[in-house]
Enzyme design. Structure first.
Site, PDB file in Angstrom:
ATOM      1  N   GLU A 137       1.956   1.933  -3.489  1.00  0.00           N
ATOM      2  CA  GLU A 137       0.833   2.469  -4.279  1.00  0.00           C
ATOM      3  C   GLU A 137       0.691   3.978  -4.073  1.00  0.00           C
ATOM      4  O   GLU A 137       0.428   4.730  -5.014  1.00  0.00           O
ATOM      5  CB  GLU A 137      -0.455   1.744  -3.906  1.00  0.00           C
ATOM      6  CG  GLU A 137      -1.693   2.229  -4.647  1.00  0.00           C
ATOM      7  CD  GLU A 137      -2.829   2.607  -3.725  1.00  0.00           C
ATOM      8  OE1 GLU A 137      -3.308   3.760  -3.803  1.00  0.00           O
ATOM      9  OE2 GLU A 137      -3.243   1.742  -2.928  1.00  0.00           O
ATOM     10  N   HIS A 138       0.857   4.445  -2.854  1.00  0.00           N
ATOM     11  CA  HIS A 138       0.817   5.885  -2.580  1.00  0.00           C
ATOM     12  C   HIS A 138       1.992   6.609  -3.227  1.00  0.00           C
ATOM     13  O   HIS A 138       1.840   7.666  -3.840  1.00  0.00           O
ATOM     14  CB  HIS A 138       0.852   6.124  -1.066  1.00  0.00           C
ATOM     15  CG  HIS A 138      -0.485   6.134  -0.414  1.00  0.00           C
ATOM     16  ND1 HIS A 138      -0.969   7.213   0.280  1.00  0.00           N
ATOM     17  CD2 HIS A 138      -1.459   5.196  -0.356  1.00  0.00           C
ATOM     18  CE1 HIS A 138      -2.172   6.941   0.757  1.00  0.00           C
ATOM     19  NE2 HIS A 138      -2.491   5.709   0.386  1.00  0.00           N
ATOM     20  N   GLU A 172      -4.193   7.839   7.775  1.00  0.00           N
ATOM     21  CA  GLU A 172      -5.181   6.905   7.228  1.00  0.00           C
ATOM     22  C   GLU A 172      -5.420   5.751   8.205  1.00  0.00           C
ATOM     23  O   GLU A 172      -6.564   5.311   8.414  1.00  0.00           O
ATOM     24  CB  GLU A 172      -4.700   6.379   5.877  1.00  0.00           C
ATOM     25  CG  GLU A 172      -5.730   5.597   5.096  1.00  0.00           C
ATOM     26  CD  GLU A 172      -5.239   5.171   3.728  1.00  0.00           C
ATOM     27  OE1 GLU A 172      -5.996   4.488   3.019  1.00  0.00           O
ATOM     28  OE2 GLU A 172      -4.082   5.501   3.358  1.00  0.00           O
ATOM     29  N   HIS A 208       0.819  -1.207   0.000  1.00  0.00           N
ATOM     30  CA  HIS A 208       0.000   0.000   0.000  1.00  0.00           C
ATOM     31  C   HIS A 208       0.853   1.257   0.000  1.00  0.00           C
ATOM     32  O   HIS A 208       0.521   2.257  -0.661  1.00  0.00           O
ATOM     33  CB  HIS A 208      -0.922  -0.029   1.225  1.00  0.00           C
ATOM     34  CG  HIS A 208      -1.754   1.204   1.387  1.00  0.00           C
ATOM     35  ND1 HIS A 208      -1.470   2.169   2.331  1.00  0.00           N
ATOM     36  CD2 HIS A 208      -2.846   1.631   0.724  1.00  0.00           C
ATOM     37  CE1 HIS A 208      -2.365   3.131   2.251  1.00  0.00           C
ATOM     38  NE2 HIS A 208      -3.214   2.836   1.282  1.00  0.00           N
TER      39      HIS A 208
END
Length: 423
Positions: free
Chosen positions: A49-50, A126, A46
């Site tokens: 991906e950011h 997040e 993840h």
């Protein structure tokens, strides 16, 4: 019919032509998600991906945003348990730009140190947002109660690890997994196949590790834990979980009909009983999840702590009643129509079709036509629904509870509904 080719470097390309639209959606699929991570790597899929959106060898983060906005396109990404996807939706005349940007994101990110430190803070926020959203948190806790291994861990990772990862950590993980044999390029919409293949050859030519091997699939085992997390919330959030059906298995369709009948919509048994008749929950539903080699069938409800035991008992009672009475003809026809209609409506967009063929090729090694899928749905019988329901509910459930009095509830969970007598 589908278009399909494998480039000499091992990259698979798939497409579905939709002549009635002017748009096309392109997706870069990578077979890497939290399932591929070791405990010490949790959250890296993840994080990457950011980070790819923060700059590439030829584009800054602002360039990426402005170039897509200038053509009215849409650019986004997501990370799951088993895959990561970067995708762009544009009108057909801007296909080259979409392929160019997507290749830049996947194959040429810079992982700038300054941007990495800023994005680290974004991801930590997040994670904090999930912690502050008890309905999200209870599902994360359920995964911990449901699995051993990497499927038990969150996609976002723990904040402590996110704070510790270095640029070298991200680079090493990216080089290991972003390899041709581990990726699929998919397109759906209005396109010229020969032109698209030529674009793929041009922009997906240099990989960080072209000779890498496909990521291994970690074996996952079920466990029947009952976990609780104390949080000062007004509601008690509860989940029950059962082993379901693995990805790409024909029994998924019968399980989906069972899911719709028991808790998948407003006419379902749990919604009608717990919300409409008892008025004890605003949100109560069931859902399925399927992964390679393993699947789940889960139930969620949010209620006041005072009504928690009643709602928990009622959920378990409704499962037992369903098994005793079997699915009615009206329920069966309605649940099956709901499944069929939802699938057909999902095919109305180029985005939906791109996801269907890209995910299918990446994870299952093949694609199903809409006609094949509809035939699988049509073949489901009431007898098959009950067979799958009994098999799923013959297992003792795992459970997760989040709320101010959550610790009192794990001990109240009964054994397997299929084996428990009606009260």
């Amino acid at each position: 019919m589908f278009d399909q080719i494998t480039l000499p470097n091992g990259l698979r390309i798939v497409g579905e032509k939709l002549t009635h639209v002017r748009s096309c959606t392109v997706g870069v699929w990578v077979k890497v998600g939290s399932r591929n991570e070791s405990e010490q790597e949790n959250g890296l899929s993840h994080f990457i991906e950011h980070m790819v959106f923060k700059g590439t060898a030829s584009r800054s983060a602002r360039d990426i945003a402005e170039e897509m906005d200038m053509v009215g396109g849409q650019l986004n990404a997501f990370t799951g348990k088993e895959c990561t996807c970067y995708y762009a939706k544009v009108i057909d005349e801007d296909l080259q730009l979409a392929v160019d940007i997507l290749a830049d994101l996947a194959l040429r990110p810079t992982f700038d140190e300054k941007e990495l430190n800023k994005e680290r803070g974004v991801i930590v926020e997040e994670i904090a947002m999930v912690e502050d959203t008890p309905e999200d948190l209870v599902h994360e806790l359920l995964a911990s109660a449901q699995f051993t291994g990497s499927l038990s861990r969150p996609i976002l990772g723990p904040a402590s690890l996110i704070r510790s990862y270095t640029r070298d950590d991200l680079l090493a993980y990216w080089r290991k997994h972003y390899v041709p044999r581990n990726m699929v390029l998919s397109i759906a919409g209005n396109y010229d196949w020969e032109q698209f293949v030529a674009l793929a050859k041009k922009y997906f030519d240099v990989f960080p590790n072209p000779d890498g091997e496909e990521a291994p699939r970690q074996v996952q085992l079920f466990r029947n834990e009952r976990l609780a997390r104390k949080k000062e919330t007004e509601q008690l959030h509860m989940c029950l979980g059962f082993p379901g059906v693995e990805a790409d298995h024909d029994d998924l369709y019968a399980l989906a009909v069972f899911n719709n009948a028991i808790g998948g919509g407003m006419s379902s048994r749990l919604f009608q009983r717990i919300r409409e008749e008892l008025g004890m929950a605003y949100s109560v539903y069931t859902y399925t999840g399927s992964y390679q080699g393993v699947g789940v069938f889960n139930i969620y409800a949010g209620t006041t702590p005072e009504n928690g035991e009643t709602v928990l008992r009622e959920i378990q009672e409704q499962l037992r009643i369903f098994l005793k009475e079997s699915i009615s003809e009206k329920e069966f026809l309605s649940a099956k129509a709901q499944l069929r209609g939802g699938y057909v409506l999902g095919l109305e967009s180029s985005s939906g079709r791109m996801q269907s063929i890209g995910r299918g090729m990446l994870l299952n090694g093949r694609m199903r036509t809409p006609e094949e899928t509809l035939a699988k749905i049509d073949a489901v019988t009431p007898e098959k629904v009950m067979e799958v329901a009994r098999r799923v509910l013959s297992n003792a459930p795992c459970a997760a509870f989040v709320g101010s009095k959550a610790e009192a509830f794990p001990a109240l969970v009964d054994g397997a509904p299929a084996l428990s007598p009606l009260g």
